[in-house]
Enzyme design. Structure first.
Site, mmCIF file in Angstrom:
data_model
loop_
_atom_site.group_PDB
_atom_site.id
_atom_site.type_symbol
_atom_site.label_atom_id
_atom_site.label_comp_id
_atom_site.label_asym_id
_atom_site.label_seq_id
_atom_site.Cartn_x
_atom_site.Cartn_y
_atom_site.Cartn_z
ATOM 1 N N ARG A 59 6.590 101.471 5.576
ATOM 2 C CA ARG A 59 5.503 101.591 4.596
ATOM 3 C C ARG A 59 5.902 101.025 3.242
ATOM 4 O O ARG A 59 5.038 100.730 2.416
ATOM 5 C CB ARG A 59 5.020 103.040 4.504
ATOM 6 N N GLU A 96 14.114 114.066 5.801
ATOM 7 C CA GLU A 96 13.414 115.350 5.769
ATOM 8 C C GLU A 96 13.170 115.826 7.198
ATOM 9 O O GLU A 96 13.162 117.003 7.485
ATOM 10 C CB GLU A 96 12.091 115.217 5.007
HETATM 11 P P1 AMP Z 1 13.588 111.256 2.217
HETATM 12 O O1 AMP Z 1 14.780 110.501 2.714
HETATM 13 O O2 AMP Z 1 13.620 112.701 2.592
HETATM 14 O O3 AMP Z 1 13.369 111.043 0.731
HETATM 15 O O4 AMP Z 1 12.326 110.697 2.985
HETATM 16 C C1 AMP Z 1 11.720 109.529 2.567
HETATM 17 C C2 AMP Z 1 11.261 108.696 3.723
HETATM 18 O O5 AMP Z 1 10.646 109.474 4.731
HETATM 19 C C3 AMP Z 1 10.239 107.690 3.266
HETATM 20 O O6 AMP Z 1 10.467 106.462 3.941
HETATM 21 C C4 AMP Z 1 8.919 108.289 3.647
HETATM 22 O O7 AMP Z 1 8.062 107.313 4.153
HETATM 23 C C5 AMP Z 1 9.234 109.316 4.700
HETATM 24 N N1 AMP Z 1 8.690 110.642 4.392
HETATM 25 C C6 AMP Z 1 9.402 111.769 4.129
HETATM 26 N N2 AMP Z 1 8.620 112.814 3.935
HETATM 27 C C7 AMP Z 1 7.362 112.366 4.071
HETATM 28 C C8 AMP Z 1 6.073 112.979 3.957
HETATM 29 N N3 AMP Z 1 5.939 114.286 3.691
HETATM 30 N N4 AMP Z 1 4.993 112.216 4.132
HETATM 31 C C9 AMP Z 1 5.115 110.890 4.405
HETATM 32 N N5 AMP Z 1 6.281 110.255 4.524
HETATM 33 C C10 AMP Z 1 7.397 110.977 4.355
#
Ligand code: AMP
Length: 170
Positions: A59, A96
Site C-alpha cells: 500500500r 502488529e
Molecule cells: P507496524 O510495523 O506495526 O507499524 O505495521 C505497519 C504495517 O502494517 C504497514 O505496512 C501497514 O500497512 C500494516 N498495518 C498495521 N496495522 C494496520 C492496521 N490496523 N490497518 C491497516 N494496516 C495496518
C-alpha cells in the site's frame, strides 16, 4: 475535504482484535487521492533534500510514487521476501500481526543519499524501523518517515530516529 472520511474501518481483519484501516476508498476517489499526496508531499520543507522515496509493499507504493513525482525524487520499492528479482539486502521485523522480512535491491541506494520512507499506516513501528535499518546499512540518511495515518496509541514513532509525519492520527 476530510481524508478521514475516506478511511474505512474493518474489524477483525486480517485476524481477530485488529481494526484494519482500509484506504481503498481514499485511493478510488480522485480528489481524495490527489489531496492525500499533496498533503504528504507538503510535509517536506522546501529546503529538505530528498533523492529517493521508498514505498513499502504494497500500500506504500501508490501514494509513495505520487510523493516521489511531486518532489522530483526517484522511487524505491521495498518488498516482502522473495519478490524482488535482483540481489537484495534483507531485514526481519515484528508486525502488529505476525513477523516478516523486507528486502531492497542492493543498488537501490547510493551511499550518502537522502531518503524519505512512506507507508500507509504507522502501527507498532516495526516495519518502518526495519526499512530505516536497510537505508542506514546502505550508507544513506532517512530524512523523514511519512504516513497517511498513525495509530498513536501504539507509539510507533518512538522506534524511529527520523522525523515522523502523518496526515491522520487515531
Ligand atoms: P507496524 O510495523 O506495526 O507499524 O505495521 C505497519 C504495517 O502494517 C504497514 O505496512 C501497514 O500497512 C500494516 N498495518 C498495521 N496495522 C494496520 C492496521 N490496523 N490497518 C491497516 N494496516 C495496518
Amino acid at each position: 475535504m476530510n481524508l478521514q472520511d475516506f478511511v474505512r474501518d474493518i474489524p477483525d481483519f486480517p485476524k481477530e482484535g485488529i481494526l484494519f484501516k482500509d484506504i481503498t476508498p481514499l485511493l478510488s476517489n480522485p480528489k481524495a487521492l490527489i489531496r492525500c499526496a499533496d498533503v504528504l508531499a507538503g510535509y517536506c520543507p522546501a529546503d529538505m533534500q530528498v533523492d529517493k522515496v521508498i514505498g513499502i509493499e504494497a500500500r506504500g507504493f501508490i501514494i509513495g510514487g505520487m510523493i516521489a513525482e511531486r518532489l522530483g525524487a526517484g522511487f524505491i520499492p521495498v518488498r516482502k521476501k522473495g519478490k524482488l528479482p535482483y540481489a537484495v539486502n534483507a531485514q526481519s521485523y515484528g508486525l502488529e500481526y505476525g513477523e516478516d522480512t523486507l528486502e531492497m535491491h542492493v543498488d537501490a541506494i547510493i551511499p550518502g543519499e537522502h531518503i524519505l520512507i512512506h507507508d500507509d499506516v504507522l502501527a507498532t513501528g516495526g516495519t518502518a524501523q526495519a526499512v530505516c535499518k536497510l537505508v542506514e546499512a546502505a550508507g544513506a540518511v532517512v530524512v523523514q518517515c511519512n504516513f497517511i495515518m498513525e495509530l498513536d496509541f501504539l507509539n510507533g514513532r518512538d522506534k524511529l530516529n527520523a522525523p515522523v509525519v502523518s496526515a491522520l492520527k487515531y
